[in-house]
Every structure is written in structure tokens, then in C-alpha cells.
Design an enzyme around this catalytic site. Structure first.
Site, PDB file in Angstrom:
ATOM      1  N   SER A  63       2.998  -1.995  10.184  1.00 11.21           N
ATOM      2  CA  SER A  63       4.703  -2.996  10.522  1.00 11.21           C
ATOM      3  C   SER A  63       5.086  -3.875  10.550  1.00 11.21           C
ATOM      4  O   SER A  63       6.115  -4.698  11.210  1.00 11.21           O
ATOM      5  CB  SER A  63       4.635  -2.364  12.344  1.00 11.21           C
ATOM      6  OG  SER A  63       4.037  -0.886  12.644  1.00 11.21           O
ATOM      7  N   ASN A  86       0.745  -0.966  -0.127  1.00 11.66           N
ATOM      8  CA  ASN A  86       0.116  -0.113  -0.215  1.00 11.66           C
ATOM      9  C   ASN A  86       0.697   1.567   0.149  1.00 11.66           C
ATOM     10  O   ASN A  86       1.360   1.551   0.642  1.00 11.66           O
ATOM     11  CB  ASN A  86      -1.051  -0.290   1.530  1.00 11.66           C
ATOM     12  CG  ASN A  86      -1.738   1.243   1.065  1.00 11.66           C
ATOM     13  OD1 ASN A  86      -1.433   1.768   1.010  1.00 11.66           O
ATOM     14  ND2 ASN A  86      -1.646   1.295   2.581  1.00 11.66           N
ATOM     15  N   GLU A 126      -5.742  -5.100  10.409  1.00 13.62           N
ATOM     16  CA  GLU A 126      -4.888  -3.787  10.587  1.00 13.62           C
ATOM     17  C   GLU A 126      -4.913  -3.453  11.723  1.00 13.62           C
ATOM     18  O   GLU A 126      -5.744  -2.455  11.567  1.00 13.62           O
ATOM     19  CB  GLU A 126      -4.931  -2.840   9.082  1.00 13.62           C
ATOM     20  CG  GLU A 126      -5.048  -3.573   7.991  1.00 13.62           C
ATOM     21  CD  GLU A 126      -3.481  -2.611   7.288  1.00 13.62           C
ATOM     22  OE1 GLU A 126      -2.286  -2.953   6.773  1.00 13.62           O
ATOM     23  OE2 GLU A 126      -4.395  -1.435   6.801  1.00 13.62           O
ATOM     24  N   GLY A 158       2.309   2.047  10.721  1.00 13.00           N
ATOM     25  CA  GLY A 158       2.821   3.013  10.392  1.00 13.00           C
ATOM     26  C   GLY A 158       3.879   3.380  12.081  1.00 13.00           C
ATOM     27  O   GLY A 158       4.580   4.731  12.199  1.00 13.00           O
ATOM     28  N   HIS A 172      -9.965   1.337   4.385  1.00 14.47           N
ATOM     29  CA  HIS A 172      -8.511   0.811   5.400  1.00 14.47           C
ATOM     30  C   HIS A 172      -8.639   2.633   6.118  1.00 14.47           C
ATOM     31  O   HIS A 172      -9.659   3.004   6.163  1.00 14.47           O
ATOM     32  CB  HIS A 172      -7.294   1.931   3.999  1.00 14.47           C
ATOM     33  CG  HIS A 172      -5.673   1.910   4.909  1.00 14.47           C
ATOM     34  ND1 HIS A 172      -6.219   3.054   5.775  1.00 14.47           N
ATOM     35  CD2 HIS A 172      -4.603   0.927   4.451  1.00 14.47           C
ATOM     36  CE1 HIS A 172      -4.414   2.439   6.217  1.00 14.47           C
ATOM     37  NE2 HIS A 172      -3.927   1.096   5.681  1.00 14.47           N
ATOM     38  N   GLU A 213      -7.400   4.551   7.347  1.00 17.65           N
ATOM     39  CA  GLU A 213      -7.042   5.887   7.091  1.00 17.65           C
ATOM     40  C   GLU A 213      -8.543   6.394   6.331  1.00 17.65           C
ATOM     41  O   GLU A 213      -9.016   7.683   6.626  1.00 17.65           O
ATOM     42  CB  GLU A 213      -5.632   6.218   6.344  1.00 17.65           C
ATOM     43  CG  GLU A 213      -4.573   6.188   7.152  1.00 17.65           C
ATOM     44  CD  GLU A 213      -3.163   5.711   6.826  1.00 17.65           C
ATOM     45  OE1 GLU A 213      -3.314   5.311   5.803  1.00 17.65           O
ATOM     46  OE2 GLU A 213      -2.287   4.605   7.474  1.00 17.65           O
ATOM     47  N   LYS A 268      -0.019   4.766   0.336  1.00 18.46           N
ATOM     48  CA  LYS A 268      -0.692   5.487  -0.150  1.00 18.46           C
ATOM     49  C   LYS A 268      -0.664   7.314  -0.339  1.00 18.46           C
ATOM     50  O   LYS A 268      -0.209   6.733  -1.729  1.00 18.46           O
ATOM     51  CB  LYS A 268       0.103   5.830   1.628  1.00 18.46           C
ATOM     52  CG  LYS A 268       0.110   4.278   2.420  1.00 18.46           C
ATOM     53  CD  LYS A 268      -0.182   4.576   4.356  1.00 18.46           C
ATOM     54  CE  LYS A 268      -0.030   3.244   4.758  1.00 18.46           C
ATOM     55  NZ  LYS A 268      -0.640   3.575   6.046  1.00 18.46           N
TER      56      LYS A 268
HETATM   57  C1  PEP Z   1      -0.779  -0.018   6.038  1.00 21.07           C
HETATM   58  O1  PEP Z   1      -0.991   1.237   5.878  1.00 21.07           O
HETATM   59  O2  PEP Z   1      -1.863  -0.423   5.622  1.00 21.07           O
HETATM   60  C2  PEP Z   1       0.624  -0.074   6.799  1.00 21.07           C
HETATM   61  C3  PEP Z   1      -0.102  -1.619   7.456  1.00 21.07           C
HETATM   62  O3  PEP Z   1       0.842   0.445   6.648  1.00 21.07           O
HETATM   63  P1  PEP Z   1       2.384   0.000   7.366  1.00 21.07           P
HETATM   64  O4  PEP Z   1       3.298  -0.932   6.876  1.00 21.07           O
HETATM   65  O5  PEP Z   1       3.694   1.092   7.989  1.00 21.07           O
HETATM   66  O6  PEP Z   1       2.121   0.094   8.916  1.00 21.07           O
END
Ligand code: PEP
Length: 249
Positions: free
Chosen positions: A212, A9, A167, A173, A95, A97, A11
Site C-alpha cells: 500500500s 507490479n 512486503e 492491497g 511474491h 500471492e 499483477k
Molecule cells: C504488491 O503487490 O507487491 C503490492 C505492494 O501491492 P499494493 O501496493 O497494492 O499493496
């Protein structure tokens, strides 16, 4: 046997130049016949660039969101048929976000999932709890509500084509990762929720972990029986890290 799915992703990151460099490194580093499904989810303006670059490769293209509407006066929105025109096989939906910054609720997310399925693309439905919800023991309740809002509108044919991404919001992040056992417990719970609708589909649905995931923790996470891959944010922007996760056992 479910295949492992590794989806990046990106972003709101990238440029024509950095995308070209990142994709060429990823393509060069991919096995000829990978045993895993690999996807990159790019920002809308770069879908055409990515579709051209990925054509004929083993890496699929995805988008990061979709409009709930099919077409019309929805300034700034992008429809499922537009994504399909640019060879998107996957679309991230719901997501955290989008839920947090664009007030997307479960009902809207469910309708978006339907739009994606109707165009024969694969939705990657994100669910996950916030830190205070985990700390107050509400994780299962939260993810069940998010998942069931979608399961309730799907037919059994749709159901087997769904991908779910667990998630935990506190792990996105932040560098904090759910332990493999914490993630496994939620994945197994999500699979039970799907099994309550269709036990056959529950065995087919890929449930991937996001939050992460990095080369140094991917192995242990991917070894868990109900973790069928990863949705990767930060580490998907560095070809060497993304390729290491793809190669993790
Ligand atoms: C994401 O945004 O879906 C995500 C898992 O980000 P990160 O791996 O940076 O935590």
C-alpha cells in the site's frame, strides 16, 4: 550510495489498450535522466507489447514470476530465457500471492532466484510476514528464514545483484501500511542478515518496501535510511500516482 528503485507490479491487470495508455502517460511524465531506477512488471502476454513501447526509454521492464525449470514439458510455465528474450531486466520472485496461491516455498523461490541471476536479470525477492506472525512477534524470524533460504544458495557475485522487497502480507492491497519506523526496522534487520554473508554486498543490495505505498506515504517511507525504494501494486496502475511516487523525495 544505493539508487532508489521504484517498481510497479501490475499483477493480473491490463489490456493492450489500457497498457498503451498507462505506459504512454508514464513515459511522458518521466524525467529525462531520472535519479531513480524505474521498472514496470507486466503480465506475461503483454511483455512483447511493453518491451516495444519501453525500448529506448528510461523505464525498464520486469516480469512477475519465472519457472524454476530451464525448458521442457512444463505446460503454462515461462522460462528465464524467454523473459530475457523480451528484454526483461527484472523478475519478481516469491511474491506472497505466489507463495499463498501457488504453494511456492522458500526452496523453490531460491531456485527461481538462481534462474533469474543466471540469465543476468535482477530478481526482486519478496519476503514478508502475515498479520498473525507480526502480532505474535515472529516477524524477524519469518523474514530471516525466507531471505536466508535464498542467501544460502547464492555466490558473492550473485548477492550484490539481488533486490529484496519487504512486503508485510497484511499491508498488500489492504490500504494498511507499515509505519516508516516499522518498515525501517525490518529493512535494517534484513540488511544485517545480508551483512552476515558479505558486508560489502549488504551496502549495495537495494531493499525496497511494498504494501500500500501511495503518493501520500511514499515520502516518509523513502526517507528511511534502509528503504531503497518501493514495490508498488495498486498505485502503479494509475500513471499520476506512479509518477508521484517516482518523484517523491
Ligand atoms: C504488491 O503487490 O507487491 C503490492 C505492494 O501491492 P499494493 O501496493 O497494492 O499493496
Amino acid at each position: 550510495m544505493r539508487r532508489t528503485l521504484i517498481a510497479g507490479n501490475w499483477k493480473m491487470n491490463g489490456s493492450l489498450a489500457t497498457n498503451a495508455a498507462l505506459l504512454s502517460e508514464i513515459i511522458a511524465g518521466m524525467p529525462v535522466a531520472p535519479s531513480r531506477d524505474v521498472v514496470v512488471c507486466a503480465p506475461f502476454p503483454y511483455l512483447a507489447q511493453c518491451a516495444d513501447t519501453l525500448a529506448g526509454t528510461v523505464v525498464s521492464l520486469g516480469a512477475q514470476d519465472v519457472s524454476v525449470h530451464a525448458q521442457g514439458a512444463f505446460t503454462g510455465d515461462v522460462s528465464a530465457s524467454m523473459l530475457s528474450d523480451f528484454s526483461c531486466g527484472y523478475v519478481i520472485v516469491g511474491h506472497s500471492e505466489r507463495r499463498a496461491y501457488h504453494a511456492e516455498d522458500d526452496a523453490l523461490v531460491a531456485q527461481k532466484v538462481l534462474r533469474v541471476l543466471d540469465l543476468n536479470m535482477t530478481p526482486i525477492l519478496c519476503v514478508g510476514e502475515m498479520l498473525e506472525q507480526r502480532e505474535s512477534g515472529q516477524t524477524n524470524e519469518v523474514v530471516a528464514a525466507q531471505l536466508n533460504a535464498v542467501l544460502d544458495v547464492l555466490t558473492s557475485d550473485h548477492l550484490s545483484r539481488l533486490v529484496v522487497a519487504y512486503e508485510p502480507v497484511w499491508a498488500i492491497g489492504t490500504g494498511k501500511t507499515a509505519t516508516p519506523q516499522m518498515a525501517q526496522d525490518v529493512h535494517a534487520f534484513l540488511r544485517q542478515q545480508i551483512a552476515a554473508k558479505s558486508s560489502d554486498s549488504a551496502e549495495l543490495v537495494q531493499i525496497v518496501y511494498g504494501g500500500s505505498m501511495k503518493p501520500d506515504n511514499a515520502n516518509e517511507l523513502l526517507q528511511m535510511p534502509d528503504i531503497d525504494g518501493g514495490l508498488i501494486g495498486g498505485a502503479a496502475l494509475k500513471a499520476v500516482d506512479f509518477l508521484a511516487i517516482i518523484a517523491a523525495v
